[in-house]
Design a protein around this motif. Structure first.
Motif, mmCIF file in Angstrom:
data_model
loop_
_atom_site.group_PDB
_atom_site.id
_atom_site.type_symbol
_atom_site.label_atom_id
_atom_site.label_comp_id
_atom_site.label_asym_id
_atom_site.label_seq_id
_atom_site.Cartn_x
_atom_site.Cartn_y
_atom_site.Cartn_z
ATOM 1 N N ARG A 281 0.868 -1.178 0.000
ATOM 2 C CA ARG A 281 0.000 0.000 0.000
ATOM 3 C C ARG A 281 0.904 1.226 0.000
ATOM 4 N NH1 ARG A 281 -5.398 -0.926 1.209
ATOM 5 N NH2 ARG A 281 -5.880 -2.987 2.082
ATOM 6 N N LEU A 282 0.802 2.061 -1.029
ATOM 7 C CA LEU A 282 1.589 3.280 -1.105
ATOM 8 C C LEU A 282 0.677 4.458 -1.359
ATOM 9 C CD1 LEU A 282 2.566 4.003 -4.526
ATOM 10 C CD2 LEU A 282 2.746 1.556 -4.094
ATOM 11 N N PHE A 283 1.189 5.620 -1.116
ATOM 12 C CA PHE A 283 0.364 6.830 -1.170
ATOM 13 C C PHE A 283 1.031 7.837 -2.090
ATOM 14 C CE2 PHE A 283 -0.389 4.619 2.743
ATOM 15 C CZ PHE A 283 -1.775 4.568 2.799
ATOM 16 N N VAL A 284 0.309 8.175 -3.149
ATOM 17 C CA VAL A 284 0.824 9.059 -4.189
ATOM 18 C C VAL A 284 0.159 10.429 -4.049
ATOM 19 C CG1 VAL A 284 0.998 9.422 -6.681
ATOM 20 C CG2 VAL A 284 1.228 7.109 -5.737
ATOM 21 N N PRO A 285 0.945 11.513 -4.014
ATOM 22 C CA PRO A 285 0.354 12.859 -3.925
ATOM 23 C C PRO A 285 -0.607 13.118 -5.081
ATOM 24 C CG PRO A 285 2.707 12.944 -3.498
ATOM 25 C CD PRO A 285 2.406 11.555 -3.975
ATOM 26 N N PRO B 82 -10.050 5.430 -6.372
ATOM 27 C CA PRO B 82 -10.731 6.532 -7.048
ATOM 28 C C PRO B 82 -10.969 7.735 -6.133
ATOM 29 C CG PRO B 82 -12.313 4.840 -6.479
ATOM 30 C CD PRO B 82 -10.968 4.325 -6.068
ATOM 31 N N GLN B 83 -10.662 7.608 -4.827
ATOM 32 C CA GLN B 83 -10.937 8.685 -3.886
ATOM 33 C C GLN B 83 -9.654 9.145 -3.197
ATOM 34 O OE1 GLN B 83 -13.873 7.023 -1.255
ATOM 35 N NE2 GLN B 83 -15.570 7.462 -2.638
ATOM 36 N N ALA B 84 -9.570 10.442 -2.983
ATOM 37 C CA ALA B 84 -8.418 11.009 -2.284
ATOM 38 C C ALA B 84 -8.628 10.911 -0.776
ATOM 39 C CB ALA B 84 -8.232 12.463 -2.687
ATOM 40 N N GLU B 85 -7.526 10.939 -0.038
ATOM 41 C CA GLU B 85 -7.577 10.915 1.418
ATOM 42 C C GLU B 85 -6.383 11.698 1.950
ATOM 43 O OE1 GLU B 85 -6.073 6.958 3.079
ATOM 44 O OE2 GLU B 85 -6.793 6.391 1.086
ATOM 45 N N TYR B 86 -6.453 12.056 3.226
ATOM 46 C CA TYR B 86 -5.316 12.731 3.826
ATOM 47 C C TYR B 86 -4.226 11.727 4.163
ATOM 48 C CZ TYR B 86 -7.947 17.054 4.160
ATOM 49 O OH TYR B 86 -8.652 18.188 3.862
ATOM 50 N N TYR C 41 -3.514 9.646 -2.847
ATOM 51 C CA TYR C 41 -4.354 8.551 -3.328
ATOM 52 C C TYR C 41 -3.687 7.223 -2.966
ATOM 53 C CZ TYR C 41 -7.451 11.548 -6.033
ATOM 54 O OH TYR C 41 -8.375 12.492 -6.404
ATOM 55 N N LEU C 42 -4.507 6.320 -2.476
ATOM 56 C CA LEU C 42 -4.001 4.993 -2.172
ATOM 57 C C LEU C 42 -3.785 4.220 -3.476
ATOM 58 C CD1 LEU C 42 -3.426 2.540 -0.303
ATOM 59 C CD2 LEU C 42 -5.866 2.060 -0.376
ATOM 60 N N VAL C 43 -2.590 3.680 -3.608
ATOM 61 C CA VAL C 43 -2.238 2.864 -4.762
ATOM 62 C C VAL C 43 -1.732 1.526 -4.240
ATOM 63 C CG1 VAL C 43 -0.710 2.632 -6.759
ATOM 64 C CG2 VAL C 43 -1.689 4.861 -6.191
ATOM 65 N N GLN C 44 -2.102 0.460 -4.909
ATOM 66 C CA GLN C 44 -1.691 -0.877 -4.489
ATOM 67 C C GLN C 44 -0.795 -1.480 -5.550
ATOM 68 O OE1 GLN C 44 -4.620 -3.525 -2.479
ATOM 69 N NE2 GLN C 44 -4.194 -4.935 -4.173
ATOM 70 N N ALA C 45 0.309 -2.068 -5.111
ATOM 71 C CA ALA C 45 1.264 -2.710 -6.019
ATOM 72 C C ALA C 45 1.560 -4.117 -5.518
ATOM 73 C CB ALA C 45 2.555 -1.905 -6.125
#
Length: 329
Positions: free
Chosen positions: A242-246, A279-283, A299-303
């Motif tokens: 789980r990574l978080f992309v600006p 599809p949804q942004a979060e803090y 945005y949460l991105v999964q790899a």
């Protein structure tokens, strides 16, 4: 202007030029995203209520697909399976009896009766031929000839009847309707046996995939309801990042993109592939400690890591993720 002021001015100008050169010539900071290792654990429990009699694995064990995990009391299921097997065997024998011919002794008896009748008929036919030639010449009476004809017809009728009896003895003993009904009963018995086999097999759980035993959640002697987990299994294919992309960089990330993974103590060369973008942004989550990304929308991105490298990563471990250009080694 005094010489001192001139020197100060030149020094300030040189300093400003150096700062401007450094700002213009420095390379941009590499793109690095923060994330952590997560996993989908497989919680394996009984499909039916029962007494847990044994656990075959311990926390930290590596197991192959199909390896035994735990056992439940199976006395009732084993007895039911034996009963279903006997019923299926009985139904199969009844069907074979209906589909099969008569007993060998009955067939041999029918063949002997037919042979005797054929011999009697042949003798009656020979007598008839002799009398038919002798009667017109006066060597035998017409009455004897007629009697021979009747005896021949009677012998032939007996042969025909015994042939039919032999065919009936060789044919299936059951009528077509009886055979069809017994075939249905035999099929039902086989289905009942299959159910009994499945129920017995469910008392002995095996690993659905290769993986690591993350936890053992029950102990022998406990009576468990259906679905209560006994073992928590972690297959390598269920590990993901789980990574978080600006928000500003979201347009640069696409499903299928390759990413490089790095963590403390990890071997170099770890890679993954993006397979989900929220599809949804979060803090920024509180567990991501980065001054650059804190208090910004992400945005949460999964790899998914490469299958041959997934086992090197541990759930909960912080990782840094760097995008890889297409064709990069």
């Amino acid at each position: 202007m005094t010489p001192g002021r001139l020197v100060v001015g030149l020094a300030l100008a040189a300093l400003a030029g150096a700062v401007l050169w450094w700002v213009l010539s420095r390379r941009p900071a590499p793109v690095v995203w923060q994330g952590y290792v997560d996993a989908d654990f497989v919680k394996i429990g009984p499909t039916r209520q029962g007494l847990l009699t044994g656990v075959r694995v311990a926390r930290g064990d590596s197991v192959a697909a199909g390896a035994p995990l735990f056992d439940q009391d199976d006395v009732a299921e084993r007895a039911a399976r034996d009963q279903a097997a006997r019923q299926a065997e009985e139904s199969a024998r009844q069907l074979a009896n209906l589909q099969g011919p008569g007993r060998d002794t009955e067939i041999r008896q029918a063949e002997a009766n037919l042979a005797d009748a054929e011999a009697t008929r042949d003798r009656a036919r020979a007598d008839l031929r002799r009398l038919e030639g002798a009667a017109p010449a006066g060597a035998a009476t017409f009455q004897a000839r007629d009697q021979a004809r009747a005896e021949y017809r009677s012998a032939q009728a007996r042969v025909d009847g015994l042939r039919a009896a032999l065919a009936q003895t060789r044919a299936p003993t059951g009528r077509a309707e009886q055979i069809r009904a017994q075939m249905a009963a035999a099929g039902a018995s086989r289905a009942a046996l299959a159910i009994a086999d499945w129920q017995l097999a469910q008392r002995h759980a095996t690993a659905p995939a290769a993986g690591l035993i993350a936890d053992v959640l029950a102990r022998p002697g406990e009576v468990l309801d259906a679905g209560v987990p006994v073992v928590s299994l972690l297959p390598p294919g269920n590990i993901f990042i789980r990574l978080f992309v600006p928000q500003a960089m979201l347009s640069q990330v696409h499903p299928g993109d390759r990413v490089a993974l790095a963590c403390d103590g990890c071997a170099p060369g770890l890679e993954g592939q993006v397979d989900f973008i929220s599809p949804q942004a979060e803090y920024t989550p509180p567990l991501i400690y980065s001054d650059e990304s804190r208090a910004k929308l992400v945005y949460l991105v999964q790899a998914r890591p490469r299958p041959d490298q997934a086992a090197r990563l541990n759930p909960g471990e912080p990782v840094t993720v760097r995008p890889l250009a297409a064709g990069a080694p």
